[in-house]
Scaffold this active site. Sequence first.
Site: not given
Length: 401
Positions: A211-213
Site C-alpha cells: 500500500a502507500n500513505r
Amino acid sequence: MTLQDKRILLIISGGIAAYKSLDLIRRLRERGANVRPVMTAGAQAFVTPLAVGALASDKVFTELFSREDEQDIGHIRLARDCDLILIAPATADLMAKMANGLADDLASTILLATDRPVLVAPAMNPKMWAHPATRRNHATLVADDIRFVGPASGEMAEGGEAGEGRMAEPLEIVAAVEALLEGGPKPLAGRRAIVTSGPTHEPIDPVRYIANRSSGKQGHAIAAELARLGAQVTLVSGPVTIPDPKGVTVIRVERAEEMRDAVLATLPVDIAVMVAAVADWRVAGTSGDKIKKKPGEAPPPLQLAENPDILKTVGHHADRPRLVIGFAAETQNVAENGRAKLERKGADYILANDVSSHTGIMGGDRNTVKLIGRAGEEDWPDMGKQAVAERLGRLVVSHFS
Ligand code: C5P
C-alpha cells in the site's frame, strides 16, 4: 434575487474584519435576504451597533440577559427563527467556545441552542489560526457539521504579517451562503462526476498487502465539494479511515483493478477527478494461503505486475468525460513530470504536488499544488485540502459555464 426572503442570523464577533461585515450585510440584502444581526461585546469595539443596524433589516441584538430583548425575541427564538446562522468574522475565541459547547454570552448561547445550519467565516492572526488549539477546534467543528468559508491567505489588516487567517471576501461568503441554502445556485447541477480517492491495497497473500500513505483526505474533500456545487458524485475509494463525504455515492474497493472496474462502470460522466494514489504494481500470482516463514530458507521473492492506469484509461476512453483531472505526486521535477503526465494520460489538468516526506502532504491536512493545464501553469499557495477542493471546484464550474 438568489436569497429572496431567506432569513440570515449574522453573528459578528470581535476582530478588525468586522468592518467587512457592513459590506457583507449590504451584499446579502441586495440578494433579497433578511439579515438579523447579533454582535458580541468584542465586535462592538470595532463597529457600532448603530452602523450595523442601519444596514440590516432588523434591530441589533447584543445582550443575553436584557429584559427588553428577551421579551421581544428570546435567545431560543433567535437561534431557531432563521434559515442559516452566519458568523463573520468568527474569532478564535468564538470557535473555541462553539467547539466546547460554552454559552456565556448571546452569540455563543444562540450557537449552542440552534438547530439551523451554521456557516463560519474565521478571521484571525495566522499564528492563531495555525495554533494546535485552533486546529483541534476546527476539526471538532467540521465533525459537528459546521461549515466554513475561508480563511484566505494574504496580508493581515493589522499589517506586517501574512499567512492564512484573513476573512474571506464578502462576495465569497455570499456565494457560500447561497450554496448552503437550498435554492442557492448549484452551478454543477445536472453534471455527473467520478472521483477516486485513497490508496489501493494490493494483496500478497490473505494477510499481507502492498500500500502507500494516501489518507484519502484530498479526494474525499473534492468529492464533497463537487456534490455541494450540485454535481451527482460517485466516489470510488480505496481503504481509508476517514468518514464518507455527505451527499456522495461511495463505492469501496481494495485493489487497483477493482477501482478501474468501478470507475469504468460509472461512464459516461461529465467530470473525472482521479485523486487516488493507485499502486503502480500488484503482486503477480498472489498466494491463496498465507506464505509461511520457513527457518533457514531465503525470503520469498515478490514478483510484481503492472496495474492498469485508470486515469490514462479514462483520458483516452471513447466515453471520455468532458473534463479529466489527475494528480501527480512527485518527489522531484514536479513541473516537468506533471506536464509529461498531462500529455501521456490525456488529462485536461494535472495538480502536481511535492510529496517528499518533509512536506507532510501525504496523510496531512495541507497541500501545495501546481496546476498544470494546456494553457499554462499556476502555483497555488500552501493551503488546506478543503481549500484546494474549493478552488478546484471553482475551476470545474468555470469550465462548464
Ligand atoms: O503516474 P502517476 O501515478 O504519478 O499518476 C498520478 C495520477 O494518475 C493520479 O491522478 C492517479 O489517480 C492516476 N493514476 C491512476 N491509475 C494508476 C496510476 C495513477 O488513475 N494506475
